[in-house]
Scaffold this active site. Structure first.
Site, PDB file in Angstrom:
ATOM      1  N   GLU A   1       1.974   3.370  -0.593  1.00 24.66           N
ATOM      2  CA  GLU A   1       1.444   2.028  -0.274  1.00 24.66           C
ATOM      3  C   GLU A   1       1.268   1.776   1.221  1.00 24.66           C
ATOM      4  OE1 GLU A   1       3.321  -0.515  -3.970  1.00 24.66           O
ATOM      5  OE2 GLU A   1       4.643  -0.049  -2.309  1.00 24.66           O
TER       6      GLU A   1
HETATM    7  C1  TNX Z   1       6.081  -0.091  -5.949  1.00 22.78           C
HETATM    8  S1  TNX Z   1       6.953   2.674  -6.437  1.00 22.78           S
HETATM    9  C2  TNX Z   1       6.716   0.458  -4.850  1.00 22.78           C
HETATM   10  C3  TNX Z   1       7.943  -0.172  -4.341  1.00 22.78           C
HETATM   11  C4  TNX Z   1       8.303  -1.409  -5.094  1.00 22.78           C
HETATM   12  C5  TNX Z   1       8.060  -1.169  -6.566  1.00 22.78           C
HETATM   13  C6  TNX Z   1       8.493  -2.311  -7.436  1.00 22.78           C
HETATM   14  C7  TNX Z   1       6.589   2.795  -5.003  1.00 22.78           C
HETATM   15  C8  TNX Z   1       6.446   4.122  -4.491  1.00 22.78           C
HETATM   16  N1  TNX Z   1       6.392   1.663  -4.303  1.00 22.78           N
HETATM   17  O1  TNX Z   1       7.803  -0.454  -2.964  1.00 22.78           O
HETATM   18  O2  TNX Z   1       9.628  -1.703  -4.851  1.00 22.78           O
HETATM   19  O3  TNX Z   1       6.693  -0.942  -6.773  1.00 22.78           O
HETATM   20  O4  TNX Z   1       8.409  -1.978  -8.789  1.00 22.78           O
END
Ligand code: TNX
Length: 512
Positions: free
Chosen positions: A326
């Site tokens: 992300e």
């Molecule tokens: C996505 S999973 C994210 C996290 C959040 C999560 C909540 C991932 C690699 N990144 O930053 O905590 O969703 O479900």
């Protein structure tokens, strides 16, 4: 006189009654999770008593044998000893030299003795977890002895895991969990033969590991949490305590520093890591994807090198996790060379990289692993590059997903995950183009935006983690939801003895 005769008789009747209430345990009443490969009932039972010894013929088994004797002594109040000469009476023998995989074992329970054999102490340790599940649930309680006998039903078990990496992740960045909490988590994982614990040590809301060369990371970046709580961090001493505690249970810690995104806590601590040189405010919300390390500043790579160097000093295991998810405000043309350079930094310290599936946009180094959480096409890009994949699909394995729409904690952006949905899938057939040979293993992450206490944590994790543990250990052909469900129902008693605050799903009540 008559009165005392009556008393004697009543006592005798009472003892008789108690004995009658303590029939030999049946193998069919026991819940083995994860289900072993071959289980063959044998006649009779073995009774563990204060005279039982643990017999080892090699010093390599000393630690594992001491671990078991302590475990048994704690609940039974016995003083079972580890001996290196064949004892006279009945004993539990541990032995090496078996031609099985590293974590494989054979467990043989007969009326005149128990033996656990394997190729390594690790295999013996896994075998002991099976033996533990054959013992009365009271074995899980310190001082659990409530009368009766510690009987184990006769059985011959041959077992080995399907995948070499069977893990869970704890997000200690959004909310901090202290050393004692992590130790309890490690203990619970070990009962289900899990062998990797990934700690998500840094995110926008908190930096949780002391880095001596960059002390503000914890001083400033560690000072808060989601919701504005006080945060916290592990000193390197604390962290080593966790690493060693895990090692004693044959669990490897995988440290993660998420980058280049998810770095607000670091940027707030050291503004020079930010492209505009200014420190952002500490962040206590739950948005993602707004922060990035400045990928074209030299100091960024000096910083990463220092952090990785110190982490490597605390990491006996092979992996350093670099996050990589992300990074929405890092342009792809900056993200790609960044991930490539960070892989080289990690590799220069002889460690392998794991990163979330987005890292597959970059050229993956041969030892890298992409952790598949969201996009199958990213995971496939990793496979096409010859990299391995760690399977953590958000729709099945995310322990922060709510069970259903009535669950108070957790999120549901990926799915609602009831116990059947968490269990009824197979890593090797989940996505076309990702096959058994491409898969390092399975990991179930717990993100903690909505979770701040151990009670809450256990509610989201259990019993889903147990199903994931079975998916990772047990051959797919042996797995069956109805069979698993009935074992899980029997296993509830053990979770209660462990005082696990598990989610009591309606699916566990349908039977009988
Ligand atoms: C996505 S999973 C994210 C996290 C959040 C999560 C909540 C991932 C690699 N990144 O930053 O905590 O969703 O479900």
């Amino acid at each position: 006189m008559i009165k005392s005769e009556f008393l004697k008789l009543s006592i005798l009747l009472l003892i008789g009654g108690l004995l009658a209430c303590d029939p030999d345990p049946k193998l069919s009443d026991k819940a083995l999770i994860p289900l072993p490969e071959k289980v063959q009932a044998q006649d009779g039972v073995f009774t563990i008593d204060e005279n039982t010894k643990i017999y080892i013929d090699r010093s390599e088994l000393e630690d594992v044998a001491q671990f078991f004797s302590k475990f048994i002594n704690h609940s039974t109040g016995f003083n079972i000893q580890v001996v290196t000469e064949k004892p006279e009476g009945d004993y539990i023998a541990l032995g090496l030299g078996l031609d099985v995989p590293k974590e494989g074992y054979e467990l043989d329970v007969r009326p005149d003795g128990i033996s656990i054999k394997g190729a390594t102490p690790e295999g013996i340790f896994r075998g002991f977890q099976t033996l533990r599940q054959l013992m009365p649930s009271a074995i899980e309680k310190v001082g659990g002895f409530e009368g009766g006998a510690w009987k184990v039903p006769g059985v011959k078990i041959e077992d080995a895991p399907e995948y070499g990496y069977r893990g869970s992740m704890l997000d200690v960045a959004r909310h901090f969990f202290g050393v004692e909490d992590v130790k309890r988590y490690i203990d619970l994982m070990s009962l289900y033969k899990m062998n990797y614990l990934h700690l998500h040590l840094a995110d926008d809301q908190g930096w949780r590991i002391e880095i001596k060369s960059w002390p503000m990371l914890t001083e400033i970046g560690g000072s808060t949490a989601v919701g504005g709580g006080e945060g916290g961090f592990y000193t390197q001493e604390d962290y080593m305590e966790i690493v060693e505690y895990a090692q004693e249970r044959f669990i490897t810690i995988v440290p993660e520093i998420d980058m280049p995104g998810h770095t607000n806590a670091a940027l707030a601590s050291y503004p020079e890591l930010n492209c505009n040189g200014e420190a952002p405010e500490l962040y206590t919300g739950t948005e993602v994807g707004f922060s990035t390390l400045c990928t074209d500043k030299e100091i960024t790579y000096q910083f990463i090198d220092d952090v990785v160097k110190e982490l490597v000093g605390l990491t006996p295991g092979p992996y350093i996790h670099i996050g990589g998810d992300e990074s929405h405000v890092t342009p792809l043309e900056d993200y790609i060379p960044f991930i490539e350079q960070v892989q080289d930094i990690v590799n220069s310290y002889d460690k392998k990289v794991i990163g979330w599936d987005e890292i597959a946009h970059a050229a993956l180094r041969p030892s890298a692993t992409a952790q598949y959480w969201a996009k199958a096409e990213n995971a496939k890009m990793a496979v096409d590059q010859g990299a391995k994949v760690l399977i953590s699909p958000a729709t099945r394995a995310y322990l922060d997903m709510q069970y259903d729409s009535t669950t108070q904690l957790g999120l549901h952006w990926a799915a609602y995950i009831e116990l059947d949905s968490a269990y009824l899938w197979d890593p090797a057939t989940l996505e076309e183009g990702i096959d058994k040979g491409d898969i390092l293993g399975v990991e179930a992450p717990l993100w903690t935006e909505t979770i701040s206490t151990m009670e809450e944590l256990e509610y989201m994790v259990f019993p889903r983690l147990i199903g994931i543990a079975e998916i990772a250990w047990t051959k797919p052909a042996l797995r069956d939801w109805d069979d698993y469900k009935s074992r899980l129902i029997k296993h509830e008693e053990r979770m209660k003895a462990l005082e696990v605050n598990y989610y009591s799903s309606p699916l566990l009540k349908q039977e009988e």
